[in-house]
Design a protein around this motif. Structure first.
Motif, short mmCIF file in Angstrom:
data_model
loop_
_atom_site.label_atom_id
_atom_site.label_comp_id
_atom_site.label_asym_id
_atom_site.label_seq_id
_atom_site.Cartn_x
_atom_site.Cartn_y
_atom_site.Cartn_z
N ARG A 102 0.90 -0.95 0.02
CA ARG A 102 0.06 0.03 -0.31
C ARG A 102 0.68 1.28 0.11
NH1 ARG A 102 -3.95 3.41 4.11
NH2 ARG A 102 -4.83 4.63 2.62
N TRP A 103 0.61 1.96 -1.01
CA TRP A 103 1.50 3.05 -1.33
C TRP A 103 1.52 4.29 -0.53
CZ3 TRP A 103 5.92 3.50 -3.38
CH2 TRP A 103 6.14 1.79 -3.92
N GLY A 104 1.84 5.19 0.37
CA GLY A 104 1.93 5.86 1.31
C GLY A 104 2.35 7.26 1.50
N MET A 105 1.53 8.20 1.95
CA MET A 105 3.27 8.98 1.77
C MET A 105 3.58 9.90 3.53
SD MET A 105 3.08 12.68 -0.01
CE MET A 105 4.30 12.00 -1.62
N ALA A 106 4.40 10.58 3.70
CA ALA A 106 4.45 11.19 5.23
C ALA A 106 5.19 12.62 4.29
CB ALA A 106 5.58 10.79 6.42
N ILE A 107 4.29 13.49 4.87
CA ILE A 107 5.23 14.61 5.31
C ILE A 107 5.51 15.72 6.34
CG2 ILE A 107 4.41 17.24 3.80
CD1 ILE A 107 2.61 15.95 2.36
N ASP A 108 6.85 15.77 6.08
CA ASP A 108 7.54 16.10 7.35
C ASP A 108 7.31 18.20 7.45
OD1 ASP A 108 9.32 17.47 10.01
OD2 ASP A 108 10.39 16.00 9.52
N MET A 109 6.18 18.18 8.00
CA MET A 109 5.98 19.74 7.88
C MET A 109 7.37 20.68 8.06
SD MET A 109 3.50 19.66 5.49
CE MET A 109 3.89 21.75 5.53
N LYS A 110 7.97 21.00 9.30
CA LYS A 110 8.40 21.29 9.68
C LYS A 110 9.63 21.74 8.77
CE LYS A 110 11.77 22.49 14.32
NZ LYS A 110 12.32 21.20 15.18
N LYS A 111 10.29 19.87 8.44
CA LYS A 111 10.91 20.54 7.27
C LYS A 111 10.68 21.17 6.09
CE LYS A 111 13.85 15.63 7.92
NZ LYS A 111 13.77 14.48 7.75
N CYS A 112 9.55 20.80 5.65
CA CYS A 112 8.76 21.58 4.62
C CYS A 112 9.57 23.64 4.80
CB CYS A 112 7.82 21.49 4.10
SG CYS A 112 6.53 22.18 3.53
N TRP A 113 9.07 23.67 5.90
CA TRP A 113 9.11 24.60 5.83
C TRP A 113 10.68 25.91 6.43
CZ3 TRP A 113 5.07 23.85 10.05
CH2 TRP A 113 3.18 23.85 9.66
N GLU A 114 11.12 24.43 6.78
CA GLU A 114 12.33 24.76 7.04
C GLU A 114 14.07 24.90 6.37
OE1 GLU A 114 12.98 24.10 11.56
OE2 GLU A 114 11.70 25.08 12.14
N ASN A 115 13.69 23.61 5.87
CA ASN A 115 14.83 23.44 4.35
C ASN A 115 14.39 23.98 3.64
OD1 ASN A 115 15.84 21.97 7.39
ND2 ASN A 115 15.06 19.97 6.39
N GLY A 116 13.50 23.97 2.89
CA GLY A 116 12.66 24.68 1.71
C GLY A 116 13.27 26.25 1.40
N LYS A 117 13.54 27.00 0.15
CA LYS A 117 13.40 28.18 -0.06
C LYS A 117 12.44 28.74 0.85
CE LYS A 117 12.61 27.36 -4.74
NZ LYS A 117 12.91 27.45 -6.31
N PRO A 118 12.11 29.93 0.88
CA PRO A 118 11.49 30.96 1.38
C PRO A 118 10.12 30.59 0.53
CG PRO A 118 13.44 32.27 1.78
CD PRO A 118 13.48 30.70 1.45
N GLY A 119 9.11 30.25 0.04
CA GLY A 119 7.75 30.55 -0.21
C GLY A 119 7.96 28.70 -1.54
N CYS A 120 8.78 28.02 -0.90
CA CYS A 120 9.22 26.89 -2.13
C CYS A 120 8.05 26.10 -1.94
CB CYS A 120 10.23 26.32 -1.19
SG CYS A 120 10.55 24.71 -2.36
N ILE A 121 7.70 26.33 -3.54
CA ILE A 121 6.30 25.97 -4.07
C ILE A 121 6.87 24.57 -5.72
CG2 ILE A 121 4.47 26.81 -3.66
CD1 ILE A 121 4.15 28.19 -6.13
N GLU A 122 8.29 23.80 -5.01
CA GLU A 122 8.56 23.15 -6.35
C GLU A 122 8.04 21.67 -6.57
OE1 GLU A 122 11.10 23.84 -8.42
OE2 GLU A 122 11.63 25.98 -7.41
#
Lengths: 269, 392
Positions: free
Chosen positions: A47-67
């Motif tokens: 069963r395919w699934g996904m986990a999204i670590d929101m803190k990493k998303c906000w802190e590791n990405g460039k500002p406003g990243c929507i790549e």
């Protein structure tokens, strides 16, 4: 004359009824059409699934990243309709209060409330969209992916009424005129009048590649999106979920979403 | 018998002409929708069903309501309904045609409609609704036609028709229950996710259907030599009154559960309808019009003096029909999508092409109804040994 016309109508009616009954017996028998053929290089999972670590998303990405969003929409020829009424979206962002309605404490740090949460089809184990589809155009694959057959969909939009996550989009107008990214000829464009949504990049999985959003996220050295087999305790996604607190959208509805959100403590003051 | 639909007074032809023009306008608007897509409607990603599906829902109710005439006649032997049973059955048939047409015009890919039968899905309530409605259409046409034919020949009803009549009774209840299940089983939509929805549907059907039938009988009596009979109309009025009160009671139950529990997701749609939500109040005026019409209907129906007055009863029936049309034919469906599953509000208003198509479908239904009623009335007038149509 009168009698023979009547007889004809009667026989015709009986035949029509018989044909209709065939359909019902088909439906009752259920369908186990095997629509999947696998290539050697294909990635597979129970069963395919996904986990999204929101803190990493906000802190590791460039500002406003929507790549991730750009990669997804380019790779799937998602049209940019340009208005809220008819927009098509597979992966997008919402504020916490909209991604998790009713979960707001009211006293969160104001900065947190403005943070973007990535939302997409949850590929629910008990998918209401697939349950309600009158033609089985929306269906569940054995590996948990919720799929739409664009050539079978009649555009009744019952699935849109059924989805508790607003994950489905309908092509109100001709989408091909609104594809603003370079056309990906390896993936079908859609016609007007059918529903579409995230397919967990099943076409890429089949070719041995991870989903486009995950790949884009990795390219940014962000690593917020982790994809894998939810039923394999040794998979990366399972290990991540075993080590961190996570939540899912509207778990109380019993849909068993396949997308998990890791919420790590962060200091906003 | 069919040829009788081709003969009639100039007024009958004028009526057919007007309906034909409206239907043609609807068809023209549908051609625009077909070539440009559902973008010409007011429907959106958030409110993905609008006036079409709401009309479908409402008309299934009108179709189901034939049972309030058929059941008393065949189970309780209430003979006074014998004169109007064909009228009720033909109304049901015309309503089913309209409701199926409304499903058709709502599709994004109408050319693929047969996929419902080619790739049937036992888990989909919409599939079962199409099955139930098609069966019901057939039942009513066969029963109505044979009843009328027997009347014309002065013979008894063929024996094989009687079991069909008994089957049609639970079948009528089933079509509207299944229609309610389209809504009541969706985890995403709190306004519809109510166990009483099917009961609400049936109650509102059993008042709005008889309301329309009373008005139609009144018109038939006014314009032809056939009198449906004071007794039948009186009984219908009583059934309509009880169903109207039950319907409003059931709606009240929704309010109690939502507002006493205080659960926001249960209150939101009702708030949106009656007081507006977060500054959005697109349906508030219409919702209070529903309240006003329902109140007027109840006042007129509860007093025996007004209920027994022909004109007043027709007015009361008009109020019942209009109020229930607003509740089930507009607000129930739209408010289910507001707010959307993300708690946001995007309002809906039908567009001009959308309203033209809807009016066109109603016109097609009433064209069929007019032709069927013309046949029924001419047979009844003849059978009663009366002279031909007064307005002939």
């Amino acid at each position: 004359m009168e009698a023979s016309r009547r007889k004809f109508l009667r026989i015709g009616g009986a035949c029509a009824l018989g044909l209709g009954a065939l359909g019902i017996s088909d439906a009752l028998a259920g369908s186990s059409e095997e629509r999947e053929t696998k290539r050697a290089e294909a990635l597979s999972a129970a069963r395919w699934g996904m986990a999204i670590d929101m803190k990493k998303c906000w802190e590791n990405g460039k500002p406003g990243c929507i790549e991730c969003i750009l990669a997804c929409h380019a790779c799937h020829n998602v049209p940019d309709i340009g208005n809220r009424k008819e927009e098509i979206k597979w992966l997008w962002t919402e504020k916490y209060e909209n991604a998790f309605p009713g979960q707001l404490s009211g006293l969160e740090p104001p900065a947190f409330r403005e943070r973007p949460f990535l939302v997409l089809c949850n590929h629910c184990a008990n998918a209401p969209c697939a349950r309600v589809c009158p033609t089985r155009a929306t269906f569940k694959r054995a590996d948990g992916i919720t799929m739409i057959d664009y050539h079978r969909c009649i555009g009744c939009r019952y699935c849109m009424a059924a989805c508790p996550y607003g994950a489905r989009s309908f092509n109100f107008k001709e989408p091909r005129e609104h594809i603003k990214t370079e056309l990906n000829r390896a993936f079908p464009t859609r016609e007007r009048g059918v529903v579409e949504n995230c397919n967990f990049c099943e076409e890429r999985l089949g070719a041995g590649k991870v989903p486009a959003c995950v790949e884009a996220c990795e390219k940014q050295n962000c690593g917020a999106m982790v994809f894998g087999d939810l039923e394999d305790p040794g998979s990366k996604v399972r290990k991540l979920l075993a080590a961190h607190f996570s939540i899912r959208r509207k778990p109380e509805l019993g849909t068993e979403p396949g997308v998990y959100y890791i919420i790590q403590g962060a200091h906003y003051a | 018998m069919l040829d009788r639909a081709l003969t009639g007074s100039s007024m009958y032809y004028k009526l057919l002409g007007v309906l034909l023009i409206l239907a043609a306008m609807g068809l023209a608007a549908f051609c625009i929708q077909y070539s440009r897509g559902l973008t010409v409607t007011g429907m959106s990603r958030d409110v993905s069903w609008g006036i079409y599906i709401a009309q479908f829902t409402f008309l299934v109710g009108i179709a189901a309501s034939a049972v309030v005439v058929v059941l008393p006649l065949y189970i309780h032997n209430m003979k006074e309904f014998g004169k109007i049973t064909v009228l009720a059955e033909f109304l049901a048939a015309a309503s089913v045609v309209m409701s199926l047409l409304f499903v058709f015009v709502d599709l994004g890919k109408p050319s693929r409609i047969l996929n419902i039968i080619l790739y049937p899905s036992a888990g989909s309530i919409l599939f079962w609704d199409v099955v139930a409605l098609s069966g019901y259409l057939l039942l009513n046409l066969v029963i109505g036609w044979n009843t009328l034919e027997a009347e014309r020949r002065g013979t008894a009803l063929p024996r094989w028709v009687t079991p069909l009549i008994y089957i049609s009774i639970p079948w009528a209840v089933s079509i509207h229950t299944v229609t309610a299940f389209i809504y009541a089983g969706l985890p995403a939509r709190q306004y519809w996710l109510s166990a009483i929805l099917a009961a609400r549907f049936l109650a509102s059907a059993f008042c709005s259907g008889p309301a329309l039938l009373i008005v139609l009988c009144w018109l038939v009596k006014k314009h032809s030599r056939f009198d449906p009979g004071k007794d039948a109309i009186g009984k219908l009025a009583i059934i309509m009154t009880y169903a109207m009160l039950t319907s409003l009671f059931f709606l009240g139950l929704e309010f109690f559960t939502a507002f006493y529990s205080g659960i926001p997701s249960h209150m939101e749609a009702l708030k949106y309808l009656f007081i507006g939500l977060n500054g959005h109040s697109g349906l508030v005026t219409l919702s209070w019009l529903f309240v006003a019409l329902a109140a007027a209907a109840v006042v007129l129906l509860l007093s025996p003096n007004t209920r027994k007055n022909e004109g007043m009863l027709a007015a009361a029936a008009g109020c019942v029909f209009a109020s229930m049309w607003i509740e089930k034919g507009v607000t129930l469906v739209v408010a289910g999508f507001i707010p959307n599953p993300l708690g946001k509000i995007f309002e809906y208003a039908p567009t001009f092409p959308e309203l033209t198509i809807a009016l066109g479908v109603w016109a097609v239904g009433f064209f069929i109804l007019a032709a069927l009623y013309r046949i029924a009335v001419s047979v009844k007038v003849e059978a009663a040994g009366q002279a031909v149509f007064r307005i002939d």
